[in-house]
Write a protein that holds these residues in place. Structure first.
Motif, short mmCIF file in Angstrom:
data_model
loop_
_atom_site.label_atom_id
_atom_site.label_comp_id
_atom_site.label_asym_id
_atom_site.label_seq_id
_atom_site.Cartn_x
_atom_site.Cartn_y
_atom_site.Cartn_z
N ALA A 46 31.56 41.11 18.18
CA ALA A 46 30.82 40.31 19.16
C ALA A 46 31.77 39.34 19.83
O ALA A 46 32.43 38.54 19.17
CB ALA A 46 29.70 39.55 18.46
N LEU A 47 31.87 39.42 21.14
CA LEU A 47 32.78 38.58 21.91
C LEU A 47 31.99 37.85 22.98
O LEU A 47 31.29 38.47 23.78
CB LEU A 47 33.86 39.46 22.56
CG LEU A 47 34.86 38.76 23.47
CD1 LEU A 47 35.73 37.79 22.67
CD2 LEU A 47 35.73 39.80 24.18
N ASP A 48 32.08 36.53 22.99
CA ASP A 48 31.35 35.72 23.97
C ASP A 48 32.35 35.04 24.89
O ASP A 48 32.99 34.05 24.51
CB ASP A 48 30.48 34.69 23.26
CG ASP A 48 29.53 33.97 24.21
OD1 ASP A 48 29.42 34.37 25.38
OD2 ASP A 48 28.89 32.99 23.76
N LEU A 49 32.53 35.59 26.09
CA LEU A 49 33.40 35.01 27.10
C LEU A 49 32.54 34.52 28.25
O LEU A 49 31.58 35.18 28.64
CB LEU A 49 34.42 36.02 27.62
CG LEU A 49 35.39 36.62 26.61
CD1 LEU A 49 36.30 37.62 27.31
CD2 LEU A 49 36.19 35.53 25.93
N LYS A 50 32.92 33.39 28.80
CA LYS A 50 32.24 32.83 29.97
C LYS A 50 33.29 32.62 31.05
O LYS A 50 34.48 32.53 30.77
CB LYS A 50 31.62 31.46 29.63
CG LYS A 50 30.63 31.47 28.49
CD LYS A 50 29.30 31.95 28.97
CE LYS A 50 28.25 31.74 27.88
NZ LYS A 50 27.55 32.91 27.52
N PRO A 51 32.85 32.50 32.31
CA PRO A 51 33.82 32.16 33.35
C PRO A 51 34.37 30.76 33.09
O PRO A 51 33.73 29.95 32.43
CB PRO A 51 33.00 32.19 34.64
CG PRO A 51 31.59 32.18 34.23
CD PRO A 51 31.50 32.63 32.81
N LEU A 52 35.56 30.47 33.58
CA LEU A 52 36.12 29.12 33.47
C LEU A 52 36.34 28.52 34.85
O LEU A 52 35.97 27.38 35.09
CB LEU A 52 37.44 29.14 32.69
CG LEU A 52 38.20 27.81 32.62
CD1 LEU A 52 37.38 26.72 31.94
CD2 LEU A 52 39.52 27.98 31.90
N THR A 53 36.94 29.28 35.76
CA THR A 53 37.21 28.74 37.09
C THR A 53 36.73 29.70 38.18
O THR A 53 36.73 30.91 38.01
CB THR A 53 38.72 28.48 37.28
OG1 THR A 53 39.44 29.69 37.03
CG2 THR A 53 39.22 27.38 36.37
N TRP A 54 36.36 29.12 39.31
CA TRP A 54 35.87 29.85 40.49
C TRP A 54 36.64 29.32 41.69
O TRP A 54 36.73 28.11 41.87
CB TRP A 54 34.38 29.61 40.65
CG TRP A 54 33.77 30.18 41.88
CD1 TRP A 54 33.56 29.55 43.07
CD2 TRP A 54 33.29 31.51 42.06
NE1 TRP A 54 32.98 30.40 43.97
CE2 TRP A 54 32.79 31.61 43.37
CE3 TRP A 54 33.23 32.63 41.24
CZ2 TRP A 54 32.26 32.78 43.88
CZ3 TRP A 54 32.69 33.78 41.75
CH2 TRP A 54 32.20 33.86 43.05
N ASN A 55 37.21 30.20 42.49
CA ASN A 55 38.00 29.75 43.64
C ASN A 55 37.22 29.81 44.95
O ASN A 55 37.79 29.66 46.02
CB ASN A 55 39.29 30.55 43.76
CG ASN A 55 39.07 31.99 44.19
OD1 ASN A 55 37.94 32.43 44.40
ND2 ASN A 55 40.16 32.73 44.31
N GLY A 56 35.92 30.03 44.89
CA GLY A 56 35.10 30.14 46.09
C GLY A 56 34.76 31.58 46.42
O GLY A 56 33.83 31.85 47.18
N PHE A 57 35.50 32.53 45.83
CA PHE A 57 35.28 33.95 46.09
C PHE A 57 35.06 34.74 44.80
O PHE A 57 34.32 35.71 44.79
CB PHE A 57 36.47 34.56 46.84
CG PHE A 57 36.73 33.91 48.15
CD1 PHE A 57 35.95 34.20 49.25
CD2 PHE A 57 37.75 32.99 48.28
CE1 PHE A 57 36.19 33.59 50.47
CE2 PHE A 57 38.00 32.37 49.49
CZ PHE A 57 37.22 32.67 50.59
N LYS A 58 35.73 34.33 43.74
CA LYS A 58 35.65 35.08 42.49
C LYS A 58 36.05 34.19 41.31
O LYS A 58 36.64 33.13 41.48
CB LYS A 58 36.56 36.31 42.53
CG LYS A 58 38.04 35.94 42.62
CD LYS A 58 38.92 37.18 42.66
CE LYS A 58 40.38 36.73 42.72
NZ LYS A 58 41.29 37.84 42.63
N VAL A 59 35.73 34.68 40.13
CA VAL A 59 36.16 34.01 38.90
C VAL A 59 37.65 34.28 38.74
O VAL A 59 38.09 35.42 38.83
CB VAL A 59 35.38 34.56 37.67
CG1 VAL A 59 35.96 34.02 36.38
CG2 VAL A 59 33.90 34.20 37.78
#
Length: 161
Positions: A46-59
């Motif tokens: 089980a791996l729980d990854l979330k986004p960290l940074t967004w540049n306005g277009f993508k993670v």
């Protein structure tokens, strides 16, 4: 004159048990996040990854959302050592001090100057060249406690969030 000691991992597992700071997790490049997802799927982990940074277009970066690495074995070994992310390859030269290194702490208390192997320093330099700029340039950061927020609080010497 201080004594010199070569840094070495004593397999205490502490670095793998503290992947999340106050509000952010350990940063992963998108290709690392994808590689970890594939490895987790193949190993039924089980791996729980979330986004960290967004540049306005993508993670642009992802983060661990759980405190303990799912790839850490009971005997404190990394089950994906060969494929571990850059942040793991550079430990304990991590700029955010997510976790204290047992060996490093012990040797520094005894007054030793620690020398890090070239591959560890090389990984740290690569992290500083690739990950830190992505964090600095991001328009939004994902706070694990509050969700997306403007990327205004980033400081290089923080305790990771």
């Amino acid at each position: 004159m201080r004594q010199i000691a070569l840094w070495r991992c004593v397999r205490c597992g502490e670095c793998c048990r503290h992947l999340v700071g106050r509000s952010f997790g350990l940063a992963l490049l998108p290709e690392e996040a994808e590689r970890l997802r594939v490895l987790a799927s193949r190993r039924c982990v089980a791996l729980d990854l979330k986004p960290l940074t967004w540049n306005g277009f993508k993670v642009t970066l992802y983060q661990f959302a759980e405190q303990i690495c799912p790839f850490l074995t009971r005997d404190n070994r990394c089950s994906i050592y060969r494929w571990r992310p850059l942040a793991c390859r550079m430990y304990p030269l991590h700029p955010y001090g997510i976790s204290d290194c047992t060996y490093l702490d012990r040797m520094q208390r005894r007054g030793f100057q620690i020398v890090f192997p070239p591959q560890l320093r090389s990984a740290a330099n690569r992290y500083l060249r690739t990950v830190i700029p992505l964090i600095r340039r991001a328009s939004l950061r994902y706070n694990l406690n509050r969700g997306w927020e403007p990327n205004t609080r980033f400081t290089f010497n923080s305790t990771y969030g």
